[in-house]
Design a protein around this motif. Structure first.
Motif, mmCIF file in Angstrom:
data_model
loop_
_atom_site.group_PDB
_atom_site.id
_atom_site.type_symbol
_atom_site.label_atom_id
_atom_site.label_comp_id
_atom_site.label_asym_id
_atom_site.label_seq_id
_atom_site.Cartn_x
_atom_site.Cartn_y
_atom_site.Cartn_z
ATOM 1 N N ASP A 141 0.829 -1.204 0.000
ATOM 2 C CA ASP A 141 0.000 0.000 0.000
ATOM 3 C C ASP A 141 0.866 1.258 0.000
ATOM 4 O O ASP A 141 0.526 2.260 -0.651
ATOM 5 C CB ASP A 141 -0.927 0.015 1.223
ATOM 6 C CG ASP A 141 -2.043 -1.010 1.112
ATOM 7 O OD1 ASP A 141 -2.352 -1.434 -0.020
ATOM 8 O OD2 ASP A 141 -2.592 -1.404 2.162
ATOM 9 N N GLU A 162 2.233 1.655 -3.532
ATOM 10 C CA GLU A 162 1.154 2.057 -4.435
ATOM 11 C C GLU A 162 0.820 3.539 -4.280
ATOM 12 O O GLU A 162 0.555 4.237 -5.257
ATOM 13 C CB GLU A 162 -0.096 1.213 -4.176
ATOM 14 C CG GLU A 162 -0.065 -0.171 -4.792
ATOM 15 C CD GLU A 162 0.093 -0.124 -6.302
ATOM 16 O OE1 GLU A 162 -0.469 0.776 -6.950
ATOM 17 O OE2 GLU A 162 0.810 -0.993 -6.836
ATOM 18 N N SER A 163 0.838 4.036 -3.040
ATOM 19 C CA SER A 163 0.500 5.439 -2.828
ATOM 20 C C SER A 163 1.543 6.362 -3.449
ATOM 21 O O SER A 163 1.214 7.472 -3.879
ATOM 22 C CB SER A 163 0.340 5.732 -1.325
ATOM 23 O OG SER A 163 1.585 5.845 -0.665
ATOM 24 N N GLN A 197 0.990 8.891 -7.461
ATOM 25 C CA GLN A 197 1.040 10.352 -7.341
ATOM 26 C C GLN A 197 0.681 11.040 -8.664
ATOM 27 O O GLN A 197 1.193 10.681 -9.722
ATOM 28 C CB GLN A 197 2.435 10.793 -6.889
ATOM 29 C CG GLN A 197 2.748 10.462 -5.441
ATOM 30 C CD GLN A 197 1.790 11.143 -4.483
ATOM 31 O OE1 GLN A 197 1.836 12.353 -4.294
ATOM 32 N NE2 GLN A 197 0.920 10.357 -3.871
ATOM 33 N N GLU A 217 0.889 6.174 3.963
ATOM 34 C CA GLU A 217 0.323 6.286 2.627
ATOM 35 C C GLU A 217 0.063 7.771 2.375
ATOM 36 O O GLU A 217 -0.457 8.460 3.256
ATOM 37 C CB GLU A 217 -0.987 5.496 2.505
ATOM 38 C CG GLU A 217 -0.800 3.995 2.685
ATOM 39 C CD GLU A 217 -2.114 3.271 2.919
ATOM 40 O OE1 GLU A 217 -3.145 3.744 2.377
ATOM 41 O OE2 GLU A 217 -2.112 2.265 3.647
ATOM 42 N N GLU A 233 -1.565 10.963 -0.036
ATOM 43 C CA GLU A 233 -2.677 11.249 -0.935
ATOM 44 C C GLU A 233 -2.146 11.470 -2.364
ATOM 45 O O GLU A 233 -0.992 11.879 -2.555
ATOM 46 C CB GLU A 233 -3.415 12.498 -0.466
ATOM 47 C CG GLU A 233 -4.068 12.356 0.901
ATOM 48 C CD GLU A 233 -5.157 11.305 0.909
ATOM 49 O OE1 GLU A 233 -5.920 11.226 -0.074
ATOM 50 O OE2 GLU A 233 -5.225 10.533 1.892
ATOM 51 N N PRO A 234 -2.976 11.206 -3.380
ATOM 52 C CA PRO A 234 -2.511 11.334 -4.777
ATOM 53 C C PRO A 234 -1.950 12.706 -5.131
ATOM 54 O O PRO A 234 -1.073 12.814 -5.995
ATOM 55 C CB PRO A 234 -3.777 11.021 -5.589
ATOM 56 C CG PRO A 234 -4.586 10.131 -4.694
ATOM 57 C CD PRO A 234 -4.339 10.647 -3.306
ATOM 58 N N TYR A 257 -0.360 14.710 -2.997
ATOM 59 C CA TYR A 257 0.614 15.085 -1.965
ATOM 60 C C TYR A 257 1.858 15.739 -2.571
ATOM 61 O O TYR A 257 2.288 16.811 -2.139
ATOM 62 C CB TYR A 257 0.999 13.838 -1.178
ATOM 63 C CG TYR A 257 2.015 14.049 -0.073
ATOM 64 C CD1 TYR A 257 1.626 14.456 1.194
ATOM 65 C CD2 TYR A 257 3.371 13.794 -0.291
ATOM 66 C CE1 TYR A 257 2.546 14.623 2.218
ATOM 67 C CE2 TYR A 257 4.295 13.970 0.725
ATOM 68 C CZ TYR A 257 3.876 14.377 1.975
ATOM 69 O OH TYR A 257 4.803 14.549 2.972
#
Length: 349
Positions: free
Chosen positions: A26, A29-30, A34, A101, A103-104, A106
């Protein structure tokens, strides 16, 4: 004339990893998800894991050219971070952890804030999250003022200059100029690095729009070991830097000392060694532990501590374990120095 600033500079994510099989997929993946148009790479600084983490990371790296592996046989986080930064290809360093993790948006927000403010280090909010009763209680404690003492990045905060930056979106040039992370530290390396950045005249900035999901320790033993090790290294930093440490760091060791003094006095009173007026006067020592017990009891009726009594009871226990483990570690680190103390909370047991 110099070249204009790059709108989307290349970014190197640096992730130290050790025994994180339950979280590593995870976390990776995070990073890969991005929404950032600049060049990106993920440098995984891999310790000798024993839970299958190594195999997972190797498989991900074989399937995605954006992932590179740097070995970190010594398990030191500051050393590993420095290895990752030195191996990084880009000018912006984004520290990420395998227990987190992002946020997209970030990276896009963080780089924009870095450019807008001119800061050397930008951080956001740690949003602790848990699964199950214990980890959820630990997460609530991380996000609660009583849990971690009110550090700005653990709760609601306004954008502006900061004491430190959680994880950090950083200018590589500034990091190199101040000597990177202190490899003599095993904990507290972020705070100490940001202190040196500020001493060198750089700006450290908090942007609450940056949010990081953090998965805390999920067993009592790992929680106690983590906080004991963190306390030891904070005690070491106080030995080195004295009053430059915020006052909130002195509350848990003061609690531990008062608990110890109260326990000793109680034994002396019960055995009759201390009696009469001296006993009455010295009983003021019991005041601190009594007030602390009242605070823990109050948590049992505060709805934010959990919806059910069992949740509130677990939360109160978590708060006590955090404070006592951290405070006892601080006393040890301050009196004896940290020596080679390490955080063993990621070791399977």
């Amino acid at each position: 004339m110099g070249q204009p600033a790059t709108t989307h500079p290349g970014v190197s994510f640096v992730m130290p990893v050790y025994n994180e099989a339950a979280y590593i997929d995870d976390a990776i993946e995070s990073v890969l998800a991005q929404q950032y148009p600049g060049e990106r790479e993920l440098v995984v600084v891999l310790g000798p894991s024993t839970d299958g983490t190594t195999e997972k990371v190797q498989s991900r790296a074989a399937a995605d050219a954006r992932i590179r592996i740097v070995e970190n046989p010594q398990l030191s986080i500051p050393l590993g971070l420095n290895l990752g930064i030195r191996a990084a290809a880009h000018e912006v360093i984004v520290r990420v952890d395998a227990h987190t993790e992002i946020e997209p948006d970030y990276t896009a927000i963080g780089v924009a804030t870095l450019q807008r403010t001119g800061a050397a280090s930008v951080g956001g909010l740690m949003v602790a999250t848990g699964r199950g009763r214990l980890q959820s209680a630990v997460a609530r404690a991380y996000n609660h003022r009583l849990g971690l003492g009110g550090g700005a990045y653990h709760g609601a905060a306004s954008e502006g200059p900061a004491e430190s930056a959680y994880l950090g979106i950083m200018r590589r040039e500034a990091l190199v100029a101040v000597g990177l992370y202190d490899e003599g530290l095993k904990r507290g390396e972020d705070w100490e690095l940001n202190l040196r950045l500020r001493d060198a005249g750089h700006l450290v900035w908090l942007d609450p729009a940056l949010r990081v999901t953090y998965w805390p320790r999920s067993t009592w033993a790992k929680l106690a070991r983590q906080f004991h090790a963190t306390g030891i290294w904070r005690g070491e930093l106080v030995r080195r830097l004295g009053g430059r440490n915020p006052l909130r760091y002195f509350a848990p060791p003061a609690l531990v000392v008062s608990l110890a003094l109260s326990a000793v006095l109680l034994v002396l009173q019960l055995t009759g060694v201390v009696a009469g007026l001296p006993s009455l006067l010295l009983s003021v020592v019991h005041l601190g532990p009594a007030l602390y017990l009242l605070v823990l009891l109050a948590l049992l009726v505060v709805p934010s501590s959990g919806p059910r009594f069992a949740d509130r009871f677990t939360f109160a226990r978590v708060i006590a374990v955090m404070h006592v483990s951290w405070g006892a570690g601080f006393v040890r680190g301050f009196v004896l120095g940290a020596r080679d103390a390490v955080d063993t909370s990621r070791i399977e047991s």
